[in-house]
Design a protein around this motif. Structure first.
Motif, short mmCIF file in Angstrom:
data_model
loop_
_atom_site.label_atom_id
_atom_site.label_comp_id
_atom_site.label_asym_id
_atom_site.label_seq_id
_atom_site.Cartn_x
_atom_site.Cartn_y
_atom_site.Cartn_z
N UNK A 2 0.82 -1.22 0.00
CA UNK A 2 0.00 0.00 0.00
C UNK A 2 0.85 1.26 0.00
N UNK A 3 0.34 2.29 -0.64
CA UNK A 3 1.00 3.59 -0.58
C UNK A 3 0.78 4.21 0.79
N UNK A 26 -7.25 2.65 0.33
CA UNK A 26 -6.20 1.66 0.55
C UNK A 26 -4.86 2.20 0.99
N UNK A 27 -4.76 3.51 1.24
CA UNK A 27 -3.51 4.08 1.72
C UNK A 27 -3.29 3.72 3.19
N UNK A 28 -2.03 3.55 3.56
CA UNK A 28 -1.64 3.59 4.97
C UNK A 28 -1.49 5.06 5.33
N UNK A 29 -2.26 5.51 6.30
CA UNK A 29 -2.31 6.94 6.61
C UNK A 29 -1.71 7.21 7.98
N UNK A 30 -0.86 8.24 8.03
CA UNK A 30 -0.34 8.75 9.29
C UNK A 30 -1.03 10.07 9.57
N UNK A 31 -1.86 10.09 10.61
CA UNK A 31 -2.57 11.31 11.00
C UNK A 31 -1.67 12.08 11.97
N UNK A 32 -1.34 13.32 11.61
CA UNK A 32 -0.41 14.12 12.42
C UNK A 32 -1.07 15.41 12.89
N UNK A 47 -8.86 1.87 8.68
CA UNK A 47 -8.04 0.66 8.63
C UNK A 47 -6.57 1.01 8.43
N UNK A 48 -5.73 0.51 9.32
CA UNK A 48 -4.30 0.67 9.16
C UNK A 48 -3.75 2.05 9.45
#
Length: 245
Positions: A2-3, A26-32, A47-48
């Motif tokens: 995944x991106x 479908x992205x892997x997300x980093x919430x900052x 998800x993820x």
């Protein structure tokens, strides 16, 4: 594989909506952002998704966020700088602290984080999206510091896009008008205007008869991050119902 996308200001408003849309695709997300509790709440149903809390007006914190992302996923495909702040004043009434805070959040943080991201994106390409404003393209009343910061963000976007086009890094600015977010509600409170009254007026002032939704900005982010937008870089795209027209 995944991106991976880093999204700042992700605990509410445009940032939260964008994190949700990218996660659904479908992205892997980093919430900052600054508030860990609110970030975790926003990430709960994604998800993820993972979170990172810190002060992104600090350049080392920006480096740390990118290194954290790389340690978790070993790649970084998309950076979306959503975090923003506004102080509704004329220049005469803007304090030194308000000016510095506006520049730190709206301009310094995107610069520091983009610089950190580019160091990794140069290996495999990537996309950076800066959430600017239609007031980065034209002036607005009672917003001298905000307009200056968003205008700077637009031109920084264009300059960085030219510098890194051959690195296969695309960099664009998105320029919303009024968007139905907690920031717009806080802005109304600063001006001493009831939010419902402000919304009615804002909707009436828009050529389309309504203001923009966070999900509409998120959809534009998703398109600009996609391969379909491979030839789009160095732009500043209004999404404001025609206000800048």
């Amino acid at each position: 594989m995944p991106k991976v996308a880093i999204i700042t200001g992700a605990s509410s408003g445009i940032g939260a909506a964008t994190a949700a849309v990218f996660s659904q695709q479908g992205y892997q997300v980093v919430l900052a952002g600054r508030n860990e509790e609110r970030l975790k709440s926003a990430a709960d149903n994604l998800d993820g998704a993972i979170t990172w809390a810190g002060d992104l007006t600090n350049s080392q914190a920006c480096n740390n966020l990118v290194e954290f992302t790389m340690s978790q996923f070993s790649r970084l495909d998309v950076l979306i700088n959503c975090a923003g702040v506004i102080h509704r004043h004329t220049a005469e009434d803007t304090s030194d602290e308000q000016w510095a805070n506006t520049m730190a959040v709206n301009l310094d943080a995107p610069f520091f984080l983009s610089r950190a991201a580019i160091r990794h994106m140069k290996k495999a390409g990537g996309t950076i999206l800066n959430i600017a404003s239609d007031w980065g393209l034209q002036g607005g009343e009672l917003a001298a510091a905000y307009c200056a910061s968003k205008g700077g963000l637009v031109l920084m976007t264009k300059a960085m896009a030219l510098d890194h086009a051959r690195d296969k890094i695309r960099i664009n600015a998105i320029c919303p008008g009024d968007v139905d977010t907690p920031m717009l509600k806080a802005e109304s409170a600063q001006r001493g205007i009831d939010y419902e009254v402000a919304m009615t007026q804002n909707n009436a002032d828009s050529p389309t008869g309504r203001i923009t939704l966070p999900e509409e900005v998120a959809a534009l982010c998703l398109y600009l991050a996609s391969d379909s937008a491979a030839q789009i870089t160095g732009t500043a795209i209004p999404i404001d119902g025609g206000n800048t027209a």
